[in-house]
Design an enzyme around this catalytic site. Structure first.
Site, PDB file in Angstrom:
ATOM      1  N   LYS A  79       0.851  -1.200   0.000  1.00 52.54           N
ATOM      2  CA  LYS A  79       0.000   0.000   0.000  1.00 52.54           C
ATOM      3  C   LYS A  79       0.884   1.246   0.000  1.00 52.54           C
ATOM      4  CE  LYS A  79      -3.900   1.869   2.726  1.00 52.54           C
ATOM      5  NZ  LYS A  79      -4.760   1.638   3.911  1.00 52.54           N
ATOM      6  N   SER A 160      -9.588   1.474   3.327  1.00 56.30           N
ATOM      7  CA  SER A 160      -8.819   2.263   2.383  1.00 56.30           C
ATOM      8  C   SER A 160      -7.749   1.473   1.625  1.00 56.30           C
ATOM      9  CB  SER A 160      -8.140   3.414   3.129  1.00 56.30           C
ATOM     10  OG  SER A 160      -7.217   2.909   4.087  1.00 56.30           O
ATOM     11  N   SER A 184      -9.486  -0.847   7.533  1.00 52.37           N
ATOM     12  CA  SER A 184      -9.054  -0.657   6.142  1.00 52.37           C
ATOM     13  C   SER A 184      -8.444  -1.864   5.452  1.00 52.37           C
ATOM     14  CB  SER A 184      -8.072   0.497   6.054  1.00 52.37           C
ATOM     15  OG  SER A 184      -8.805   1.685   5.981  1.00 52.37           O
TER      16      SER A 184
HETATM   17  N1  GLN Z   1     -12.765   4.078   7.385  1.00 50.32           N
HETATM   18  C1  GLN Z   1     -11.914   4.363   8.476  1.00 50.32           C
HETATM   19  C2  GLN Z   1     -11.467   5.789   8.437  1.00 50.32           C
HETATM   20  O1  GLN Z   1     -11.633   6.427   7.455  1.00 50.32           O
HETATM   21  C3  GLN Z   1     -10.800   3.382   8.536  1.00 50.32           C
HETATM   22  C4  GLN Z   1      -9.533   3.839   7.960  1.00 50.32           C
HETATM   23  C5  GLN Z   1      -8.412   2.875   8.082  1.00 50.32           C
HETATM   24  O2  GLN Z   1      -8.527   1.793   8.666  1.00 50.32           O
HETATM   25  N2  GLN Z   1      -7.273   3.304   7.569  1.00 50.32           N
HETATM   26  O3  GLN Z   1     -10.970   6.291   9.381  1.00 50.32           O
END
Ligand code: GLN
Length: 505
Positions: A79, A160, A184
């Site tokens: 990532k 994400s 994410s």
């Molecule tokens: N959807 C969550 C956020 O936007 C999780 C993000 C993540 O795990 N990086 O904070």
């Protein structure tokens, strides 16, 4: 297309050892396939030069029978919020568009030490803030299970770490590293029909992972099977006390998965937390959840309902703490110390303001503003302090079910949905605000980050729309061995076939 997708990591490397395949051929195929599947937008950047060089070295090692490990010559993706030396690391943002780190994140360095080959850096929501991989300066990532990728009714990959999930689901690489702050890794794994694992907080080093919420961030692992996940975990886990003082100091003992028929569920206690029967849970996910609970029970496990009473508050507390830590973390990007520098010579303040205005998208800006508001002296006690206290209660809910309940109430594993539905259509999802997207998407996943416990999402079956439906397992801190053993058992029973998405590409 996707020529080696049927192989697991062990089969692949045994093919290398027997001389039936070479890392170089696999890399060439992967690079070709990645270009053919560009429409998925899984990668921000392929790294063909590194991939070819690393594959050549691995091929030479196999030729001399000097393979470094089970991961030697195995293609991986990372990532784009993990630092990779001399390879741009953008966090899918204008702010870091030109950032080329001089060092490797520990998880990547460890994968390189055992011979894994970097295929490229994957797409994500900007700085990891999102649940769809829809907010990237490089455009959204598509889900390979979409009925039609070329039309405007394609499905999101989740986020994400959607690029990592998409790359693994499409068979472009054998494993990918994601990050997991509130779900994410598990969320996109659930939508893309792959395994998505979040380790215990501190088990895997965060060194070189560009921070979102330091107290919750963990590197995550995405693979097509639980046993592949264990291979990667064994390579990356363990103390890294110098660079990351929050890693667990205890020596990491490598996991080994038992053969499926050796797994005895008779002493296993499974908890079904009643609070996860939440609004918006689709009938299909509920049915899948019940089916797997029944399956475990039939195999001898003791399955019973438990309560994690603070679950409903968790999403709000997560959001407050997330925004507070984001406000603090993002302060470093001022165009002078770090990040994009605007062309503005009016004053230092103007330079800061303009650089940040240009470098961040609206999601990031909103979280910074809200976080700073919540941290104001007049609000600090009412929001940040209070949220920390409730976070403690949420963590105690987990401690209670895993450790301190009476013998009859205690459980080893919690079984829940990962996401409430199958993958939404991009056009529906992108019409919601980021806040509304996350409120739904993170419901089942963020409590594990608040408590620090390990969790894994595994695909179970397809929905009526032909999209993957997945479930989540959680266990007590450092209980990865049991968590992944149970996941391995379920995986073998359900026989989810990730190749079915091949018909679509
Ligand atoms: N959807 C969550 C956020 O936007 C999780 C993000 C993540 O795990 N990086 O904070």
């Amino acid at each position: 297309m996707r020529r080696h997708v049927k192989l697991g990591i062990k089969q692949l490397t045994s093919g290398y050892t027997k001389g039936q395949l070479t890392p170089q051929t696999v890399v060439e195929h992967a690079l070709e396939d990645a270009v053919k599947l560009q429409t998925l937008n899984a990668f921000i950047r392929l790294t063909p030069e590194q991939a070819r060089q690393q594959a050549k070295e691995a091929t030479d090692r196999y030729a001399k029978q000097q393979a470094k490990s089970n991961l030697d010559g195995v293609t991986i993706a990372i990532k784009d919020n993990f630092c990779t030396a001399n390879v741009p690391t953008t966090c899918a943002s204008r702010m870091l568009e030109n950032f080329v780190p001089p060092y490797d994140a520990t998880v990547y360095a460890r994968l390189r030490q055992v011979g894994a080959v970097l295929l490229g850096k994957t797409n994500m929501d900007q700085f990891g803030m999102g649940a769809g991989t829809v907010d990237s300066i490089y455009g959204p990532t598509k889900n390979i299970w979409s009925a039609d990728l070329s039309q405007d009714n394609w499905r999101i990959a989740g986020g994400s770490s959607g690029g990592s999930a998409s790359a693994v689901a499409a068979g472009l690489c054998f494993a990918a590293i994601g990050s997991d702050t509130g779900g994410s890794t598990r969320n996109p794994a659930s939508y893309c029909g792959v395994v998505g694992f979040k380790p215990t907080y501190g088990l895997c080093s965060r060194h070189g992972l560009i921070p979102l919420v330091n107290s919750m961030d963990v590197p995550g692992i995405l693979t097509r099977s639980v046993s592949d996940c264990v291979e990667v975990l064994n390579a990356v886990a363990g103390p890294d006390a110098g660079p990351d003082s929050t890693t667990i100091r205890k020596t990491y003992k490598k996991l080994t998965l038992p053969e499926v028929d050796q797994i005895n569920l008779r002493t296993l206690r499974i908890g079904i937390p009643k609070e996860y029967h939440c609004e918006g849970l689709s009938a299909e996910v509920l049915e899948t959840w019940t089916k797997i609970a029944d399956l475990l029970e039939t195999a001898g496990a003791k399955v019973h309902q438990v309560s994690l009473p603070n679950t409903a508050a968790s999403i709000f507390v997560y959001s407050i703490l997330n925004q507070c830590e984001v406000a603090s973390n993002m302060a470093r990007y001022d165009g002078i110390e770090y990040g994009h520098r605007a062309n503005d010579e009016r004053s230092t303040e103007q330079l800061y303001a303009q650089s940040r205005a240009e470098g961040f998208n609206n999601v990031v800006k909103t979280r910074i503003l809200t976080g700073n508001f919540l941290l104001l002296r007049k609000n600090y006690d009412d929001y940040f302090e209070k949220a920390l206290r409730v976070r403690r209660l949420i963590a105690e809910d987990f401690i209670k079910v895993f450790e301190t309940s009476t013998e009859t109430d205690r459980v080893d594993i919690l079984l829940t949905p990962t996401t409430l539905t199958d993958a939404p259509l991009y056009k529906d999802f992108s019409s919601l605000t980021n806040r509304d997207q996350c409120a739904v998407q993170d419901f089942c996943t963020q409590p594990a980050n608040m408590a620090g416990v390990p969790a894994v999402s595994i695909p179970v079956r397809l929905s009526k729309a032909g999209l993957p439906l997945s479930l989540q397992l959680m266990s007590n801190n450092l209980n990865e061995q049991l968590l992944l053993t149970v996941a391995h058992w379920i995986e073998a029973q359900v026989g989810f076939d990730c190749l079915q998405s091949m018909n679509k590409t």
